[in-house]
Design an enzyme around this catalytic site. Structure first.
Site, PDB file in Angstrom:
ATOM      1  CG  HIS A 106     119.726 -55.423  85.688  1.00  6.53           C
ATOM      2  ND1 HIS A 106     118.958 -55.948  84.679  1.00  6.53           N
ATOM      3  CD2 HIS A 106     120.996 -55.798  85.407  1.00  6.53           C
ATOM      4  CE1 HIS A 106     119.725 -56.623  83.830  1.00  6.53           C
ATOM      5  NE2 HIS A 106     120.962 -56.542  84.261  1.00  6.53           N
ATOM      6  CB  CYS A 128     116.528 -60.220  83.710  1.00  5.75           C
ATOM      7  SG  CYS A 128     116.479 -62.010  83.955  1.00  5.75           S
ATOM      8  CG  ASN A 137     121.710 -53.745  81.759  1.00  5.62           C
ATOM      9  OD1 ASN A 137     122.246 -54.617  82.407  1.00  5.62           O
ATOM     10  ND2 ASN A 137     121.157 -53.993  80.582  1.00  5.62           N
TER      11      ASN A 137
END
Length: 312
Positions: A209, A240, A249
């Protein structure tokens, strides 16, 4: 170590990128983007997940989406399936690969799966038993492999315990996930070197990420550590929920651009990939974090006569 000549990109935007979106993206729209990715040369796509529609409503059309894919020779369509019921649905939909996952830390695993790590490993053993009679590829994924937002650093011994179980159960590959963007180049090298030394027969993928702006730097360190498979998300979509305000990401087209500039083949048409990313941005009705989709490749030249001239 010399750099690889070719790298596999695993596109995860339609699953990891979309799963937290509150507004349902129509199945036909997802399928259009999926088929654009295939046409652009992406040959490994984590397209969806077979999870509870109540828990993840965005993925409620998993079987329908896979049925609309323009399958071509060499294309692998993966599906996340966290339990035997999900695996049964993936088998029925003729997915090419099933991905099962757990977290490296107890606290994140309980937040994410409402189970202990030990319970999740038993679930994975049940999944492996179910797949024993089927030729489907199987991949394990380890979340927070480079650091947990609740516990901090993750002990490599814990990672080795989990990878050992995947190896024992004949999994084809294991993804190390940087779920909240805690990886650094030094940590990537330390972790990858330790796991590749302990499990030389296992294929590892890296999933970064860009939470703290180190995503592509970590990709480069992964290349130097001998990794040849990276997961990324179209437009950089995703993120997240345990890292509020974080970007998502690592972006697929940014990663492909980087690899091509390093003379590393991916088999992907970058221009077509950029068009797919711009399409996704229109679908999402907001600006995505990808950079190359905005600026274009390095040699995307501009009209001299139309350029603004300096004044003064």
């Amino acid at each position: 170590m010399s750099l690889p000549s070719r790298v596999q990109i695993v596109e995860v935007g339609l699953r990891d990128g979309l799963q937290s979106e509150s507004e349902f993206v129509p199945t036909e729209t997802k399928a259009a983007i999926l088929n654009e990715l295939i046409a652009a040369g992406v040959r490994h796509i984590e397209a969806t997940s077979f999870v509870s529609p109540r828990a993840v409503p965005q993925m409620r059309d998993a079987a329908e989406l896979l049925a609309l894919a323009d399958k071509r020779p060499g294309v692998v369509l993966s599906a996340l399936a966290p339990n035997p019921r999900g695996v049964e649905r993936a088998l029925a939909s003729r997915a090419d690969e099933v991905v099962v996952f757990l977290s490296a830390s107890e606290s994140h695993n309980r937040k994410n799966l409402n189970r202990s790590v030990e319970q999740s490993l038993r679930d994975i053993e049940d999944v492996a038993a179910l797949l024993q009679e089927h030729p489907m590829r199987r991949k394990g994924a380890i979340a927070v492999a480079f650091g947990c937002p609740f516990e901090g650093d993750v002990d490599i011994a814990s990672l080795k315990t989990i990878v050992a179980e995947f190896a024992r159960l004949d999994f084809d590959a294991v993804t190390l996930g940087d779920t909240t963007g805690m990886a650094t180049p030094r940590l990537v090298r330390k972790t990858v070197d330790a796991l590749r030394a302990a499990f030389p027969a296992m294929d590892f993928s890296l999933h970064f990420h860009n939470t703290r702006g180190l995503g592509l730097v970590n990709v480069v360190e992964g290349l130097h550590a001998g990794i040849t498979s990276f997961e990324s998300s179209l437009g950089g979509l995703g993120g997240c929920p345990f890292a509020p305000g974080a970007t998502g990401n690592v972006c697929t087209e940014d990663t492909v651009n980087l690899l091509h500039e390093m003379d590393i083949e991916t088999g992907i048409d970058l221009a077509a990939l950029i068009q797919a990313s711009r399409h996704l941005e229109q679908v999402m009705k907001r600006r995505l974090s990808g950079q190359v989709m905005k600026a274009g490749p390095r040699l995307a030249l501009h009209d001299y006569d139309g350029a603004v001239a300096a004044v003064g």
